[in-house]
Design a protein around this motif. Structure first.
Motif, PDB file in Angstrom:
ATOM      1  N   HIS A   1      41.959  -5.441 -66.333  1.00 13.07           N
ATOM      2  CA  HIS A   1      40.597  -4.887 -66.354  1.00 13.07           C
ATOM      3  C   HIS A   1      40.630  -3.395 -66.002  1.00 13.07           C
ATOM      4  CE1 HIS A   1      36.126  -5.217 -65.612  1.00 13.07           C
ATOM      5  NE2 HIS A   1      36.432  -4.009 -65.144  1.00 13.07           N
ATOM      6  N   ILE A   2      41.388  -3.075 -64.937  1.00  3.12           N
ATOM      7  CA  ILE A   2      41.481  -1.684 -64.485  1.00  3.12           C
ATOM      8  C   ILE A   2      42.075  -0.810 -65.593  1.00  3.12           C
ATOM      9  CG2 ILE A   2      42.572  -0.158 -62.776  1.00  3.12           C
ATOM     10  CD1 ILE A   2      42.600  -2.642 -60.871  1.00  3.12           C
ATOM     11  N   ALA A   3      43.126  -1.317 -66.241  1.00  4.28           N
ATOM     12  CA  ALA A   3      43.791  -0.543 -67.297  1.00  4.28           C
ATOM     13  C   ALA A   3      42.855  -0.315 -68.489  1.00  4.28           C
ATOM     14  CB  ALA A   3      45.059  -1.268 -67.744  1.00  4.28           C
ATOM     15  N   LEU A   4      42.097  -1.358 -68.873  1.00  4.37           N
ATOM     16  CA  LEU A   4      41.185  -1.190 -70.014  1.00  4.37           C
ATOM     17  C   LEU A   4      40.099  -0.173 -69.698  1.00  4.37           C
ATOM     18  CD1 LEU A   4      40.670  -4.808 -71.441  1.00  4.37           C
ATOM     19  CD2 LEU A   4      42.037  -2.951 -72.374  1.00  4.37           C
ATOM     20  N   ASP A   5      39.561  -0.242 -68.476  1.00  2.00           N
ATOM     21  CA  ASP A   5      38.531   0.735 -68.101  1.00  2.00           C
ATOM     22  C   ASP A   5      39.088   2.157 -68.115  1.00  2.00           C
ATOM     23  OD1 ASP A   5      36.653  -1.209 -67.824  1.00  2.00           O
ATOM     24  OD2 ASP A   5      36.227  -0.846 -65.707  1.00  2.00           O
ATOM     25  N   ALA A   6      40.350   2.295 -67.698  1.00  2.00           N
ATOM     26  CA  ALA A   6      40.979   3.626 -67.661  1.00  2.00           C
ATOM     27  C   ALA A   6      41.240   4.166 -69.058  1.00  2.00           C
ATOM     28  CB  ALA A   6      42.282   3.567 -66.868  1.00  2.00           C
ATOM     29  N   ALA A   7      41.103   3.300 -70.060  1.00  2.00           N
ATOM     30  CA  ALA A   7      41.326   3.732 -71.443  1.00  2.00           C
ATOM     31  C   ALA A   7      40.006   3.930 -72.189  1.00  2.00           C
ATOM     32  CB  ALA A   7      42.189   2.706 -72.176  1.00  2.00           C
ATOM     33  N   THR A   8      38.881   3.915 -71.459  1.00  2.00           N
ATOM     34  CA  THR A   8      37.580   4.139 -72.103  1.00  2.00           C
ATOM     35  C   THR A   8      37.235   5.632 -72.063  1.00  2.00           C
ATOM     36  OG1 THR A   8      36.392   3.733 -70.032  1.00  2.00           O
ATOM     37  CG2 THR A   8      36.690   1.863 -71.527  1.00  2.00           C
ATOM     38  N   ASN A   9      36.287   6.000 -72.932  1.00  2.00           N
ATOM     39  CA  ASN A   9      35.988   7.432 -73.074  1.00  2.00           C
ATOM     40  C   ASN A   9      34.705   7.870 -72.370  1.00  2.00           C
ATOM     41  OD1 ASN A   9      34.032   6.306 -74.633  1.00  2.00           O
ATOM     42  ND2 ASN A   9      34.591   7.319 -76.542  1.00  2.00           N
ATOM     43  N   GLY A  10      34.258   7.091 -71.369  1.00  2.00           N
ATOM     44  CA  GLY A  10      33.026   7.500 -70.694  1.00  2.00           C
ATOM     45  C   GLY A  10      32.960   7.043 -69.252  1.00  2.00           C
TER      46      GLY A  10
ATOM     47  N   PRO B   1      45.615   9.421 -70.102  1.00  2.00           N
ATOM     48  CA  PRO B   1      45.483  10.635 -70.918  1.00  2.00           C
ATOM     49  C   PRO B   1      44.898  10.323 -72.301  1.00  2.00           C
ATOM     50  CG  PRO B   1      47.707  10.467 -69.991  1.00  2.00           C
ATOM     51  CD  PRO B   1      47.015   9.167 -69.687  1.00  2.00           C
ATOM     52  N   TRP B   2      45.154   9.113 -72.806  1.00  2.00           N
ATOM     53  CA  TRP B   2      44.658   8.706 -74.130  1.00  2.00           C
ATOM     54  C   TRP B   2      43.603   7.626 -73.928  1.00  2.00           C
ATOM     55  CZ3 TRP B   2      46.306   4.397 -77.641  1.00  2.00           C
ATOM     56  CH2 TRP B   2      45.839   4.604 -78.947  1.00  2.00           C
ATOM     57  N   ARG B   3      42.386   7.880 -74.405  1.00  2.00           N
ATOM     58  CA  ARG B   3      41.278   6.950 -74.126  1.00  2.00           C
ATOM     59  C   ARG B   3      40.554   6.600 -75.419  1.00  2.00           C
ATOM     60  NH1 ARG B   3      37.499   9.490 -70.114  1.00  2.00           N
ATOM     61  NH2 ARG B   3      38.150  11.536 -70.814  1.00  2.00           N
ATOM     62  N   PRO B   4      41.109   5.648 -76.177  1.00  4.20           N
ATOM     63  CA  PRO B   4      40.530   5.352 -77.485  1.00  4.20           C
ATOM     64  C   PRO B   4      39.323   4.398 -77.444  1.00  4.20           C
ATOM     65  CG  PRO B   4      42.478   4.014 -77.137  1.00  4.20           C
ATOM     66  CD  PRO B   4      42.349   4.896 -75.928  1.00  4.20           C
ATOM     67  N   ILE B   5      39.122   3.680 -76.317  1.00  4.28           N
ATOM     68  CA  ILE B   5      38.075   2.643 -76.285  1.00  4.28           C
ATOM     69  C   ILE B   5      36.725   3.257 -75.943  1.00  4.28           C
ATOM     70  CG2 ILE B   5      37.352   0.456 -75.251  1.00  4.28           C
ATOM     71  CD1 ILE B   5      40.282   0.019 -74.423  1.00  4.28           C
ATOM     72  N   GLN B   6      35.743   2.988 -76.791  1.00  2.63           N
ATOM     73  CA  GLN B   6      34.394   3.502 -76.514  1.00  2.63           C
ATOM     74  C   GLN B   6      33.808   2.762 -75.321  1.00  2.63           C
ATOM     75  OE1 GLN B   6      31.417   4.308 -79.320  1.00  2.63           O
ATOM     76  NE2 GLN B   6      32.833   4.574 -81.014  1.00  2.63           N
TER      77      GLN B   6
ATOM     78  N   VAL C   1      30.746   0.091 -80.242  1.00  4.69           N
ATOM     79  CA  VAL C   1      31.595  -0.297 -79.107  1.00  4.69           C
ATOM     80  C   VAL C   1      32.415  -1.531 -79.466  1.00  4.69           C
ATOM     81  CG1 VAL C   1      31.531  -1.296 -76.782  1.00  4.69           C
ATOM     82  CG2 VAL C   1      30.164   0.721 -77.304  1.00  4.69           C
ATOM     83  N   LEU C   2      31.755  -2.541 -80.070  1.00  2.00           N
ATOM     84  CA  LEU C   2      32.469  -3.770 -80.441  1.00  2.00           C
ATOM     85  C   LEU C   2      33.566  -3.483 -81.468  1.00  2.00           C
ATOM     86  CD1 LEU C   2      29.652  -6.461 -80.669  1.00  2.00           C
ATOM     87  CD2 LEU C   2      31.408  -6.208 -78.915  1.00  2.00           C
ATOM     88  N   ARG C   3      33.266  -2.586 -82.407  1.00  4.82           N
ATOM     89  CA  ARG C   3      34.247  -2.223 -83.423  1.00  4.82           C
ATOM     90  C   ARG C   3      35.463  -1.564 -82.771  1.00  4.82           C
ATOM     91  NH1 ARG C   3      31.265   1.052 -87.584  1.00  4.82           N
ATOM     92  NH2 ARG C   3      31.448   2.561 -85.941  1.00  4.82           N
ATOM     93  N   SER C   4      35.198  -0.677 -81.817  1.00  2.55           N
ATOM     94  CA  SER C   4      36.273   0.011 -81.101  1.00  2.55           C
ATOM     95  C   SER C   4      37.097  -0.979 -80.291  1.00  2.55           C
ATOM     96  CB  SER C   4      35.650   1.078 -80.186  1.00  2.55           C
ATOM     97  OG  SER C   4      36.488   1.388 -79.123  1.00  2.55           O
ATOM     98  N   GLU C   5      36.433  -1.937 -79.629  1.00  2.84           N
ATOM     99  CA  GLU C   5      37.152  -2.931 -78.819  1.00  2.84           C
ATOM    100  C   GLU C   5      37.993  -3.854 -79.704  1.00  2.84           C
ATOM    101  OE1 GLU C   5      34.409  -4.921 -76.260  1.00  2.84           O
ATOM    102  OE2 GLU C   5      33.932  -3.090 -75.162  1.00  2.84           O
ATOM    103  N   PHE C   6      37.455  -4.199 -80.884  1.00  2.38           N
ATOM    104  CA  PHE C   6      38.236  -5.053 -81.777  1.00  2.38           C
ATOM    105  C   PHE C   6      39.509  -4.329 -82.185  1.00  2.38           C
ATOM    106  CE2 PHE C   6      39.534  -6.467 -85.988  1.00  2.38           C
ATOM    107  CZ  PHE C   6      39.738  -7.817 -85.743  1.00  2.38           C
ATOM    108  N   LEU C   7      39.372  -3.062 -82.529  1.00  2.00           N
ATOM    109  CA  LEU C   7      40.509  -2.286 -83.025  1.00  2.00           C
ATOM    110  C   LEU C   7      41.556  -2.029 -81.945  1.00  2.00           C
ATOM    111  CD1 LEU C   7      41.589  -0.726 -85.488  1.00  2.00           C
ATOM    112  CD2 LEU C   7      40.366   1.277 -84.644  1.00  2.00           C
ATOM    113  N   TRP C   8      41.110  -1.674 -80.741  1.00  2.66           N
ATOM    114  CA  TRP C   8      42.038  -1.216 -79.711  1.00  2.66           C
ATOM    115  C   TRP C   8      42.395  -2.265 -78.672  1.00  2.66           C
ATOM    116  CZ3 TRP C   8      44.493   2.704 -81.367  1.00  2.66           C
ATOM    117  CH2 TRP C   8      43.856   3.660 -82.165  1.00  2.66           C
ATOM    118  N   VAL C   9      41.659  -3.375 -78.630  1.00  7.10           N
ATOM    119  CA  VAL C   9      41.972  -4.412 -77.630  1.00  7.10           C
ATOM    120  C   VAL C   9      42.280  -5.753 -78.317  1.00  7.10           C
ATOM    121  CG1 VAL C   9      41.240  -5.609 -75.543  1.00  7.10           C
ATOM    122  CG2 VAL C   9      40.443  -3.272 -75.970  1.00  7.10           C
ATOM    123  N   TRP C  10      41.314  -6.281 -79.088  1.00  7.78           N
ATOM    124  CA  TRP C  10      41.501  -7.618 -79.655  1.00  7.78           C
ATOM    125  C   TRP C  10      42.655  -7.669 -80.651  1.00  7.78           C
ATOM    126  CZ3 TRP C  10      40.029 -12.018 -77.745  1.00  7.78           C
ATOM    127  CH2 TRP C  10      38.919 -12.042 -76.894  1.00  7.78           C
TER     128      TRP C  10
END
Ligand SMILES: [Zn+2]
Length: 184
Positions: free
Chosen positions: A99-108, A126-131, A148-157
């Motif tokens: 959870h911590i890692a995913l939050d650290a990869a968000t852009n806001g 340094p790289w934060r592709p998840i909206q 946001v869902l599209r970004s999560e599908f691409l970068w997480v799911w």
């Protein structure tokens, strides 16, 4: 934060990689819960806390110390979870840490207080592709929510599904007797 729909994805991929039979249902469900547990800190907003406070959003509950504490409690509860202590510790620690890692990869928002109490600083990768997901539910049902869902599908799911599928195939490939005995 990514949405609560997405935070369990890494732990489900880990389950597929290890084999769901190795994780008791109690441990698996607890891990899914712990993958979203850090975001219960938004309750602090209702209690008058600010985002940047220690117990504000992405504060203490988004630290590796919190992940260790959750893992430790799970290890102590291993008999109830019906698994070995080390497995309970690792799976629950991984659920919170992911959870911590995913939050650290968000852009806001603000970063995560990953290294509290060594440092109060908030961190991002340094790289934060998840909206970042909107905190308000109303904002979620909008063009931004879809984005946001599209970004999560691409970068997480997609990476998690790929990892889980490859690990599943490799596990089956490395243990053909399991397939033969099922077929027999
Ligand atoms: Zn979070």
């Amino acid at each position: 934060m990514p949405t609560i729909l997405t935070h369990p994805a890494p732990i489900l991929a880990l389950g597929a990689a290890l084999g769901f039979r190795r994780l008791s249902p109690r441990l698996l469900w607890l891990a899914v819960f712990c993958a979203i547990l850090p975001d219960f800190d938004v309750i602090g907003f209702r209690l008058g806390m600010h985002y940047a406070d220690l117990f504000g959003h992405r504060g203490f509950s988004h630290s590796l110390l919190f992940a260790l504490l959750c893992g430790g409690l799970a290890g102590l509860s291993a008999p109830w979870l019906r698994c070995r202590r080390w497995l309970a510790f690792i799976v629950i620690f991984a659920a919170v840490a992911s959870h911590i890692a995913l939050d650290a990869a968000t852009n806001g928002g603000l970063g995560v207080a990953a290294f509290y109490p060594v440092s109060d600083a908030r961190y991002f990768f340094p790289w934060r592709p998840i909206q970042v997901s909107p905190l308000a539910l109303s904002a979620f049902f909008s063009e931004r929510g879809f984005s946001v869902l599209r970004s999560e599908f691409l970068w997480v799911w997609l990476p998690c599904l790929s990892f889980g599928l490859v690990a599943f195939v490799l596990r089956r490939w490395g243990n053909p007797s399991a397939v033969v005995s099922k077929a027999a």
